[in-house]
Design an enzyme around this catalytic site. Sequence first.
Site, PDB file in Angstrom:
ATOM      1  N   GLN A  95      -2.918  -5.428  -5.899  1.00 20.80           N
ATOM      2  CA  GLN A  95      -2.914  -6.601  -6.504  1.00 20.80           C
ATOM      3  C   GLN A  95      -2.925  -7.905  -7.884  1.00 20.80           C
ATOM      4  O   GLN A  95      -2.624  -8.906  -7.830  1.00 20.80           O
ATOM      5  CB  GLN A  95      -4.614  -7.569  -5.875  1.00 20.80           C
ATOM      6  CG  GLN A  95      -4.164  -6.883  -4.184  1.00 20.80           C
ATOM      7  CD  GLN A  95      -3.467  -7.348  -3.208  1.00 20.80           C
ATOM      8  OE1 GLN A  95      -2.643  -8.160  -3.616  1.00 20.80           O
ATOM      9  NE2 GLN A  95      -3.263  -6.785  -2.192  1.00 20.80           N
ATOM     10  N   ASN A 120      -8.447  -6.957  -2.919  1.00 25.74           N
ATOM     11  CA  ASN A 120      -7.520  -7.300  -2.196  1.00 25.74           C
ATOM     12  C   ASN A 120      -8.294  -8.707  -1.111  1.00 25.74           C
ATOM     13  O   ASN A 120      -7.209  -9.750  -0.673  1.00 25.74           O
ATOM     14  CB  ASN A 120      -6.424  -6.738  -1.675  1.00 25.74           C
ATOM     15  CG  ASN A 120      -7.725  -5.188  -0.919  1.00 25.74           C
ATOM     16  OD1 ASN A 120      -8.277  -4.719  -1.796  1.00 25.74           O
ATOM     17  ND2 ASN A 120      -7.859  -5.919   0.321  1.00 25.74           N
ATOM     18  N   GLY A 122       1.242   1.744  -3.806  1.00 29.22           N
ATOM     19  CA  GLY A 122       0.230   1.623  -3.315  1.00 29.22           C
ATOM     20  C   GLY A 122      -0.599   3.057  -3.218  1.00 29.22           C
ATOM     21  O   GLY A 122      -1.708   3.537  -3.963  1.00 29.22           O
ATOM     22  N   THR A 123      -0.906   3.240  -2.129  1.00 31.20           N
ATOM     23  CA  THR A 123      -1.678   3.625  -1.394  1.00 31.20           C
ATOM     24  C   THR A 123      -1.308   5.552  -2.329  1.00 31.20           C
ATOM     25  O   THR A 123      -2.413   6.537  -2.392  1.00 31.20           O
ATOM     26  CB  THR A 123      -1.918   4.315  -0.289  1.00 31.20           C
ATOM     27  OG1 THR A 123      -1.993   2.696   0.846  1.00 31.20           O
ATOM     28  CG2 THR A 123      -2.428   4.825   0.577  1.00 31.20           C
ATOM     29  N   GLY A 163       5.254  -1.765  -5.055  1.00 29.81           N
ATOM     30  CA  GLY A 163       6.393  -2.700  -5.017  1.00 29.81           C
ATOM     31  C   GLY A 163       6.363  -4.151  -3.856  1.00 29.81           C
ATOM     32  O   GLY A 163       6.819  -4.453  -4.875  1.00 29.81           O
ATOM     33  N   HIS A 164       5.786  -3.641  -3.016  1.00 32.86           N
ATOM     34  CA  HIS A 164       6.245  -4.900  -1.628  1.00 32.86           C
ATOM     35  C   HIS A 164       5.085  -5.583  -2.308  1.00 32.86           C
ATOM     36  O   HIS A 164       4.651  -6.772  -1.569  1.00 32.86           O
ATOM     37  CB  HIS A 164       6.109  -4.281  -0.356  1.00 32.86           C
ATOM     38  CG  HIS A 164       4.605  -3.749  -0.069  1.00 32.86           C
ATOM     39  ND1 HIS A 164       4.203  -4.136   0.923  1.00 32.86           N
ATOM     40  CD2 HIS A 164       4.391  -2.659  -0.535  1.00 32.86           C
ATOM     41  CE1 HIS A 164       2.842  -3.694   0.913  1.00 32.86           C
ATOM     42  NE2 HIS A 164       2.823  -2.751  -0.042  1.00 32.86           N
ATOM     43  N   CYS A 190     -10.274  -2.526  12.847  1.00 32.66           N
ATOM     44  CA  CYS A 190     -10.942  -2.771  14.079  1.00 32.66           C
ATOM     45  C   CYS A 190     -11.159  -1.222  14.605  1.00 32.66           C
ATOM     46  O   CYS A 190     -10.403  -0.154  14.037  1.00 32.66           O
ATOM     47  CB  CYS A 190      -9.498  -2.331  15.521  1.00 32.66           C
ATOM     48  SG  CYS A 190     -10.311  -4.116  15.691  1.00 32.66           S
ATOM     49  N   THR A 214      12.271  14.402  -4.345  1.00 35.27           N
ATOM     50  CA  THR A 214      13.655  13.197  -4.274  1.00 35.27           C
ATOM     51  C   THR A 214      13.589  11.823  -4.182  1.00 35.27           C
ATOM     52  O   THR A 214      12.432  10.956  -3.673  1.00 35.27           O
ATOM     53  CB  THR A 214      15.013  13.281  -3.250  1.00 35.27           C
ATOM     54  OG1 THR A 214      15.280  14.957  -3.202  1.00 35.27           O
ATOM     55  CG2 THR A 214      15.821  12.538  -3.720  1.00 35.27           C
TER      56      THR A 214
HETATM   57  N1  PLP Z   1      -4.607  -0.871  -2.755  1.00 42.78           N
HETATM   58  C1  PLP Z   1      -4.418  -2.369  -2.754  1.00 42.78           C
HETATM   59  C2  PLP Z   1      -5.659  -3.401  -3.539  1.00 42.78           C
HETATM   60  C3  PLP Z   1      -3.739  -3.376  -1.591  1.00 42.78           C
HETATM   61  O1  PLP Z   1      -4.166  -4.413  -1.795  1.00 42.78           O
HETATM   62  C4  PLP Z   1      -3.752  -2.634  -0.855  1.00 42.78           C
HETATM   63  C5  PLP Z   1      -2.109  -2.737   0.361  1.00 42.78           C
HETATM   64  O2  PLP Z   1      -2.619  -3.466   0.446  1.00 42.78           O
HETATM   65  C6  PLP Z   1      -2.602  -1.065  -1.951  1.00 42.78           C
HETATM   66  C7  PLP Z   1      -3.957  -0.250  -2.755  1.00 42.78           C
HETATM   67  C8  PLP Z   1      -2.041   0.034  -0.887  1.00 42.78           C
HETATM   68  O3  PLP Z   1      -0.930  -0.507  -1.220  1.00 42.78           O
HETATM   69  P1  PLP Z   1       0.690  -0.401  -0.644  1.00 42.78           P
HETATM   70  O4  PLP Z   1       0.513  -0.977   1.037  1.00 42.78           O
HETATM   71  O5  PLP Z   1       2.020  -0.115  -1.243  1.00 42.78           O
HETATM   72  O6  PLP Z   1       0.505   1.820  -0.040  1.00 42.78           O
END
Ligand code: PLP
Length: 388
Positions: A182, A154, A68-69, A201-202, A325, A238
């Site tokens: 989410q 989130n 996601g990031t 994915g996770h 933190c 890859t």
């Molecule tokens: N965006 C949201 C709303 C999330 O909750 C998260 C992870 O907590 C991310 C992006 C980042 O996803 P990833 O952990 O797959 O990099």
Amino acid sequence: MAYLDHAAATPLRPVAREAWLAAVELVGNPSSLHSEGRAARRVVEENRERFGASLQVPPSAIVFTSGGTESDNIGVLGTFRARRRDDAGRRVVVASAVEHKAVAEAVDALIAEGAEAATLGVAADGVVDPAAVKALLAARAEEVALVAVMGANNEVGAVQPVAELAGICADFGVPLHVDAVQCVGAVPVDLEHATTTAISGHKVGGPAGVGALVVRPGALVTPLVYGGGHEGGLRAGTLNAPGIAGMAAAVERAVAEQDAHAQRLAALRDELVAGIVASVPDVTVNSRPSGHPGIANITFAGCEGDSLMLLLDAAGVSVSTGSACTVGIPQPSHVLTAMGASRRAARGALRFSFGWTSSPQDVADCLAVLPDVVGRARRAGLLERGES
Ligand code: PLP
């Protein structure tokens, strides 16, 4: 033991594990032209189809990433840079005040490149007002490179009016990036109308370290990573064929079960919230029944969220705080302060999140220890402040 942190990572679904295992022994690189490479490529492309069919997007719109990031970073940085390259006057990036750091810090990086950030405030329920977006674009559309608004938050689960925002952005010819990390399997998300959409994915029961960006055909996006021209030139590197297979299987299952799953999660969430309100004094419920069905967020007055989280962990209950933190000093959640909470109150919040393995036992286990844990945290807080 109760695992109530599915919004951080949810367990691997058996279908995802099976699909991942079936692909993990492949030796070929999906970019190689020999038979092993073609076998690996087949896994990627079959799962691109499977992923696309589950989410009703064309396979050609899917860019596989590391999560996601990365997907958020490509959506925000890649769109901004492409649009600005085309028209130097487009230097405004609009994002909601409650975005995940994957978007918020990408915006900060753009500010360092000379962008101007325009922040969309939220109401007390965490939701952006579409009229504010419309007014902003009516005044400044020519300068705006993109708008970024997440599908579901989130921390508090606030669900944004993505379809309406997509319509407004389309009327002004401005791309919309949606962080749907989410949403998949829990909250309906309009993938058809957003310009770019981030998925992980996770969060759906697939493996960690794999994700996707859905890019609408014709969208202007520049890559962040170069070398090899993979994924239509948008994301070199890859491909993680087993991860992609696992994620596609998880997404297929999550989407197929979405309605029943959402109802089940909402019932667990509501039971937990009602139980907390009934058994712990001085709490504020920050999440709403209309939000993400699996996310509850509650402020415990007089507590530090981090201490509470660690005490709960010791009692066998895993939750999380929205705070982070910074050099050892707890910072209040930017989401809660954007919703109007004081910095003090925002530091005393916990997120409880449910997923596909959650059960009523998790709620019971949490409620069995929470009143005592909060009482201890409050007494410790009073002692620290010398009030007792
Ligand atoms: N965006 C949201 C709303 C999330 O909750 C998260 C992870 O907590 C991310 C992006 C980042 O996803 P990833 O952990 O797959 O990099």
